[in-house]
Design an enzyme around this catalytic site. Structure first.
Site, PDB file in Angstrom:
ATOM      1  CG  ASP A 121      -5.052   2.409   1.185  1.00  0.00           C
ATOM      2  OD1 ASP A 121      -6.226   1.550   1.298  1.00  0.00           O
ATOM      3  OD2 ASP A 121      -3.955   2.006   0.717  1.00  0.00           O
ATOM      4  CG  HIS A 142      -2.172  -0.948   1.169  1.00  0.00           C
ATOM      5  ND1 HIS A 142      -3.318  -0.654   0.696  1.00  0.00           N
ATOM      6  CD2 HIS A 142      -2.155  -2.230   1.699  1.00  0.00           C
ATOM      7  CE1 HIS A 142      -4.055  -1.749   0.592  1.00  0.00           C
ATOM      8  NE2 HIS A 142      -3.301  -2.899   1.193  1.00  0.00           N
TER       9      HIS A 142
END
Length: 466
Positions: free
Chosen positions: A111, A15
Site C-alpha cells: 500500500d 485499506h
C-alpha cells in the site's frame, strides 16, 4: 515451494478491505499463486478479525505488530501513520523471513502509505510493487508534487498544468504542512524506483491520467518510469454486511431511483451546526433520502443533534441511521438514484460500478483532488460549495440534491455514469483493459524466478535492525 505474492496493507479498514479484494482478484486470474496478506497492528489496538473477509485457503493473514514509538518522540497526527509503519519494519522483516521458509516470494505489493517498508524489501532483494488505492489522477498530482511546490511559490502563475490532471488554479490545490510535503516527496522518490505501480482504476474512467502515467510525463525522471498497471475497478463484493438498521428493507418500499444516499466514510464526522444545516437542506430539497449520521459527539442522540421535529416531519420520505450502513448493498439497490459522498476512492468506485451519480463533499486527504476529477473531467458529479467558515449551507445542499435528482443536468450526469458502469464491467472482462493489465502483471511475476528472498542466514539479513 509455492509462488507467493505478499500484499502489505496500510492501517485502516478501508485499506485492508481494498488489499483483500486485490488478493482475491489475483487468485481468480492466476490460481497458481498463493497470497499472503500482512496487516499492521498499531499499539493498543485490537487485531482485525480476518474471518470476515470470506477468503479461501490460498490466502493467509499475518499481523505485523507495530511497537510503541520511542519515548519522547513527537509525532503530528498527519504524519503518524507513515512513522508507525517504519517502526514495524523489524517485525515485517521477521515475518517475510518466516514466509520465505515455505514459499517462494515472487513480489511484495505495498500500500503506498507503507512506502518506508521499502527499506526492508530492498535489503531482502524482493521485487517491490506499489498499490495506489486511490485513482490515477491524484497519483499524477502526487508524482508531480516537486514541480507543484515550485509553481505554487511563483506569483506569475495562477494555474497549474499537471500531466494527466484537469487544469486547476493554485487556490484549488489542498494545502499540507511542510512535514507532510516532505513525506510526499519521499513517497514519490520511492515509488519512482519500484518495479511497478498497481492502480485501482480503469482506462475508460481515467484515460488521460493513465496515458500520462504510461508515458512517464508526471514522474520526476520521465525517461525511466516504472510500469503502471490499471487493474480496477476493485471493490468489495456485498456479502457479510449486516443490515442492523433495516436500511435495505426500507429501500424496498421506495420508488426506483428516488432515494439519495448521504454517507461520508468512517472518518466523516460533522459538528452539530453542520448536521442541522444538512437536515434543513434535505427537507428543502423535497427528495427521499437515506442519511448515515456521524457526529463529533457520540453522547448526543439523533433527536438532540438534528432540528426539533425533523425526524418526525421526514419519516415518510427519509431514513436516518447512526454511524454505519451497508453502503455497497445500498448503492446497488434499485431505489437509490444519487449519492452525496466525501469522495473517498472506494466510495467513488462503488457508485460508478452501480451507475449512481454523485454530489461531492470532500473532507480530507486526496478527496479534494478526486472531487475535481469527478466534476471537471469525468462529469459524473455536482460540486458543493462551502462558506468561508467551512460550512455547507442548507440552501446549497438542498439545491444540489434537487439538481442531481430532478433536473436535465442531473439526468445527463446519470446517463454518463451509467456508461461508466458498463465500461467498468468491460474493463474487467476477458480482453478488457484491466484484464490485459492484470495478465501482464501476473506474467511478470511468474517470470521472476531469480528474485526470491536471500538465504535466511545471509549476513546482510542478520545485520538488519529495522
Amino acid at each position: 515451494m509455492k509462488d507467493t505474492i505478499v500484499l502489505y496493507s496500510s492501517i485502516g479498514r478501508g485499506h485492508i478491505f481494498s488489499v483483500v479484494e486485490l488478493g482475491k482478484l489475483i487468485l481468480t486470474h492466476n490460481p497458481s499463486f498463493s497470497i499472503a496478506i500482512l496487516i499492521p497492528t498499531p499499539p493498543n489496538s485490537t487485531a482485525i478479525d480476518t474471518t470476515i473477509f470470506g477468503y479461501d485457503s490460498s490466502i493467509t493473514f499475518h499481523h505485523i505488530p507495530i511497537p510503541q514509538p520511542p519515548s519522547g518522540t513527537a509525532l503530528s497526527p498527519p504524519s503518524l501513520i507513515f512513522h508507525l509503519i517504519r517502526y514495524g519494519n523489524h517485525n515485517l522483516h521477521q515475518v517475510l523471513q518466516s514466509i520465505s521458509k515455505t514459499s517462494k516470494i515472487k513480489a511484495l505489493v505495498l500500500d503506498f502509505l507503507n512506502y518506508t517498508a521499502n527499506e526492508v524489501t530492498n535489503t531482502l532483494n524482493i521485487p517491490t510493487f506499489f498499490y495506489y488505492t486511490s485513482g490515477a489522477s491524484p497519483l499524477c498530482a502526487l508524482l508531480y508534487y516537486k514541480t507543484i511546490i515550485q509553481i505554487k511559490t511563483e506569483d506569475s502563475c495562477n494555474y497549474l498544468e499537471i500531466p494527466g490532471f484537469p487544469r486547476i488554479s493554485k487556490e484549488e490545490l489542498p494545502s499540507y504542512p511542510e512535514e507532510l510535503e516532505n513525506i510526499f516527496l519521499d513517497i514519490v522518490a520511492t515509488m519512482s524506483g519500484c518495479n511497478g505501480i498497481i492502480i485501482n482504476t480503469f482506462n475508460a474512467l481515467e484515460g488521460r491520467a493513465n496515458k500520462a502515467l504510461q508515458e512517464g510525463s508526471c514522474f520526476p525522471d520521465e525517461s525511466n518510469p516504472p510500469p503502471v498497471f490499471c487493474i480496477g475497478p476493485v471493490i468489495s463484493v456485498p456479502g457479510g454486511e449486516n443490515d442492523e438498521n433495516g436500511c435495505l428493507s426500507w429501500l424496498d418500499s421506495q420508488p426506483s431511483q428516488s432515494v439519495v444516499l448521504l454517507s461520508f466514510g468512517s472518518l466523516g464526522r460533522f459538528s452539530k451546526t453542520q448536521l442541522k444545516e444538512i437536515a434543513i437542506g434535505l427537507e428543502k430539497s423535497e427528495q427521499r433520502f437515506l442519511w448515515v449520521v456521524r457526529s463529533e459527539s457520540d453522547e448526543e442522540s439523533l433527536e438532540d443533534l438534528l432540528p426539533e421535529g425533523f425526524l418526525d416531519r421526514t419519516k415518510e420520505k427519509g431514513m436516518v441511521v447512526r454511524d454505519w450502513a451497508p453502503q455497497v448493498k445500498i448503492l446497488s439497490h434499485d431505489s437509490v438514484g444519487g449519492f452525496v459522498t466525501h469522495c473517498g476512492w472506494n466510495s467513488v468506485l462503488e457508485a460508478v460500478c452501480e451507475g449512481v451519480p454523485m454530489v461531492t463533499w470532500p473532507l480530507y486527504a486526496e478527496q479534494h483532488l478526486n472531487m475535481i476529477v469527478l466534476v471537471k473531467e469525468m462529469k459524473v458529479a455536482l460540486a458543493l460549495k462551502e462558506t468561508e467558515n467551512g460550512i455547507v449551507g442548507a440552501t446549497e445542499l438542498g439545491d444540489r440534491v434537487k439538481e442531481l435528482m430532478d433536473s436535465e443536468k442531473g439526468k445527463e450526469i446519470r446517463e454518463r455514469v451509467l456508461k461508466m458502469k458498463v465500461s467498468g464491467v468491460e474493463a474487467r472482462n476477458e480482453g478488457g483493459s484491466s484484464y490485459v493489465a492484470l495478465n501482464r502483471l501476473t506474467q511478470l511475476w511468474k517470470g521472476k524466478d531469480n528474485l526470491s528472498l536471500l538465504s535466511p542466514n545471509s549476513p546482510l539479513l542478520s545485520n538488519y535492525s529495522g
